[in-house]
Design a protein around this motif. Structure first.
Motif, PDB file in Angstrom:
ATOM      1  N   THR A 143      73.063  -4.007  52.377  1.00 16.22           N
ATOM      2  CA  THR A 143      73.655  -4.735  51.253  1.00 16.22           C
ATOM      3  C   THR A 143      74.816  -3.948  50.639  1.00 16.22           C
ATOM      4  O   THR A 143      74.655  -2.769  50.314  1.00 16.22           O
ATOM      5  CB  THR A 143      72.598  -4.993  50.168  1.00 16.22           C
ATOM      6  OG1 THR A 143      71.478  -5.654  50.755  1.00 16.22           O
ATOM      7  CG2 THR A 143      73.166  -5.858  49.060  1.00 16.22           C
ATOM      8  N   HIS A 254      70.159  -6.993  45.449  1.00 12.24           N
ATOM      9  CA  HIS A 254      69.827  -5.625  45.018  1.00 12.24           C
ATOM     10  C   HIS A 254      68.470  -5.601  44.309  1.00 12.24           C
ATOM     11  O   HIS A 254      67.666  -4.676  44.526  1.00 12.24           O
ATOM     12  CB  HIS A 254      70.930  -5.077  44.112  1.00 12.24           C
ATOM     13  CG  HIS A 254      72.087  -4.497  44.874  1.00 12.24           C
ATOM     14  ND1 HIS A 254      72.108  -3.205  45.323  1.00 12.24           N
ATOM     15  CD2 HIS A 254      73.256  -5.060  45.276  1.00 12.24           C
ATOM     16  CE1 HIS A 254      73.245  -2.970  45.968  1.00 12.24           C
ATOM     17  NE2 HIS A 254      73.958  -4.086  45.957  1.00 12.24           N
ATOM     18  N   ARG A 257      65.768  -6.043  46.959  1.00 10.42           N
ATOM     19  CA  ARG A 257      65.583  -4.819  47.740  1.00 10.42           C
ATOM     20  C   ARG A 257      64.793  -3.784  46.941  1.00 10.42           C
ATOM     21  O   ARG A 257      63.883  -3.133  47.484  1.00 10.42           O
ATOM     22  CB  ARG A 257      66.941  -4.244  48.146  1.00 10.42           C
ATOM     23  CG  ARG A 257      66.838  -2.951  48.950  1.00 10.42           C
ATOM     24  CD  ARG A 257      68.201  -2.399  49.299  1.00 10.42           C
ATOM     25  NE  ARG A 257      68.090  -1.121  49.982  1.00 10.42           N
ATOM     26  CZ  ARG A 257      69.124  -0.367  50.358  1.00 10.42           C
ATOM     27  NH1 ARG A 257      70.361  -0.786  50.119  1.00 10.42           N
ATOM     28  NH2 ARG A 257      68.944   0.784  50.966  1.00 10.42           N
TER      29      ARG A 257
END
Length: 298
Positions: A143, A254, A257
């Motif tokens: 990412t 984000h 994750r």
């Protein structure tokens, strides 16, 4: 072979079968169980399974499309059969049950989805391919970093937001979504069921964009373990072209994750060039493709 109505206890077998045929789709057991036990409001939703020797080897659902103002538009969704059981008429039997459910509802136009290798089956049963739906996947270790936004911009998680605010933006931002029918009639009750109260929705990872306090964009995360589905990323028309959809999606990725998600999946209509470009810049790679296929019911 036995074709019967699905019941909630089928959920584990249904999810296992779907993971085999469509490994890029994300819907967990409990979310599937609830969908069968408590179908979406106002859609006359139902589902059927195929059994061979007591084992679930096929699935299909059928319902009135509740997102569009087009009258009498129905869906035959996720018709699939275990690879070892194909060629025995199971898919045709499931399709017959689904269409048999839709006809008494007054449905006249039906959409289903087919993998490229399944297009001959769709054509044999009177369906004409219409649009390509492109699936893609992202390893969240790749990412890109989240850039700083301009002054006056916030990226809050959905948790804590008023759901009616989000519904209003969702309806306005998705009204021009490309497809076979307009997405212009998503009621609050239906939206609550499909989005806000969905057992798979991760409200902490799902992200919104506020500009000077106005909610203008969002990216939804539906999760099953370490896999996630980007269910919808959209921006109000007046705020497009500023990179806000990318910011919303990046913030969601984000957060997901950080919460333990390893891989993200999404899909886009072939004509949705802006979102396809965003996903490519984020590092998504093609995973599969399906075609919407349309038929008229007599």
């Amino acid at each position: 072979m036995l074709i019967r109505a699905a019941h909630p206890d089928d959920a584990p077998a249904v999810v296992a079968l779907r993971a085999l045929v469509y490994p890029y789709l994300v819907r967990g057991v409990e979310s599937t169980r609830r969908m069968i036990a408590e179908p979406p409001p106002g859609e006359e939703w139902t589902a059927f399974v195929a059994e061979v020797d007591g084992r679930v080897v096929g699935w299909v659902s059928a319902y009135r499309n509740g997102r569009t103002s087009e009258a009498d538009f129905g869906e035959v969704s996720l018709l699939h059969v275990h690879p070892e059981q194909r060629g025995r008429g199971i898919g045709a039997a499931l399709l017959a049950e689904a269409l048999g459910h839709l006809r008494p509802l007054g449905i006249r136009r039906v959409r289903t989805w087919a993998l490229t290798e399944s297009l001959p089956f769709a054509r044999r049963h009177g369906f004409t391919p219409s649009r390509e739906l492109r699936y893609s996947a992202l390893d969240l270790r790749a990412t890109p970093p989240l850039p700083d936004g301009p002054d006056g911009l916030r990226l809050p998680p959905l948790a804590g937001l008023d759901p009616r605010r989000l519904h209003t933006v969702h309806v306005a931002a998705s009204a021009d979504e490309p497809g076979d029918a307009p997405t212009d009639a998503l009621s609050y009750a239906n939206w609550r069921y499909e989005v806000w109260d969905n057992l798979g929705l991760d409200r902490e990872a799902s992200s919104a964009v506020e500009v000077d306090g106005e909610l203008v964009a969002f990216s939804l995360v539906k999760r099953d373990g370490d896999r996630m589905w980007s269910d919808m990323t959209a921006t109000l028309p007046a705020f497009r072209g500023r990179g806000l959809a990318r910011l919303a999606k990046l913030a969601a990725l984000h957060r997901a994750r950080a919460a333990g998600v390893a891989v993200a999946y999404t899909s886009n209509d072939e004509a949705n060039a802006p979102m396809l470009a965003i996903n490519e810049r984020l590092g998504y790679r093609p995973a599969a493709a399906q075609w919407s296929c349309l038929a008229e019911l007599s």
